[in-house]
Design an enzyme around this catalytic site. Sequence first.
Site: not given
Length: 248
Positions: A28, A76
Amino acid sequence: MAFLKRRPAAEAQVDFDHLPRHVAIIMDGNGRWAKKRGLPRTAGHAAGAENFRTIATYCKDIGLEYLTVYAFSTENWKRPAEEVSAIMGLLKKYLLEAISRMERDRVKMRFFGDLSPLDPELQALCRRTEEISTHYEGCQVNICLNYGGRDEVLRAAKAFAEDCVRGDQKPGDLTEETFGSYLFSDGVPDPDLVIRPSGEIRISNFLLWQSAYAEFYFTDVLWPDFTKEELNKALAAYQGRSRRFGGV
Ligand code: FPP
């Protein structure tokens, strides 16, 4: 002295003879890394993909058995189409390069997730890397792609129920071990250490079943800046913990 036997001195004191078997990473912070530099988010993903290569190679070099990374979640797809397509493009590029040097690197690769909605060329590359590397021993890298922990558990529950209807399984006989064999991670030990860079302190639907007894390590460092030394810090922190698995 077992410390740092196979590599140059590092700041974090890691006992490389007693590494966790399985490390999992939520990669991330790519977008923020790019923003800080005035670059498009896709540049952050490109830097993240490059860093994945560096960290995976390091994991193999230090003798880690399993590395699992979160490359693309079932959520996503909500991102702008250009960003999704840039991530898929990076995966293709990475896999093409990985295939060309597989015999040299000998890293076993597997994919966790439902690959069917992906571009057929990318699906074929995933299958090809799995096939070529299936007999390699040593380090195994699992790439979570169109992966979600809840989705994985639901799929396993449905597949088990179907086997019950067929008469191949009995509901009353279900054990954790049997259930685990219906997951994408079948045959892979649970992660010992889950790392999340970028300052977010949450699990985000990653390895929900498998991380039941994992140790967690969070750091503010953004994924593209997460160096080998940062990994060493995470490993050293892990080695300083006492794992009791519910015991005393
Ligand atoms: C999270 O950062 C990152 C992703 C959703 C994509 C990760 C993909 C890669 C590293 C590239 C492809 C991978 C491989 C294995 C070659 P973010 O975009 O959420 O960052 P932010 O929170 O700072 O916006």
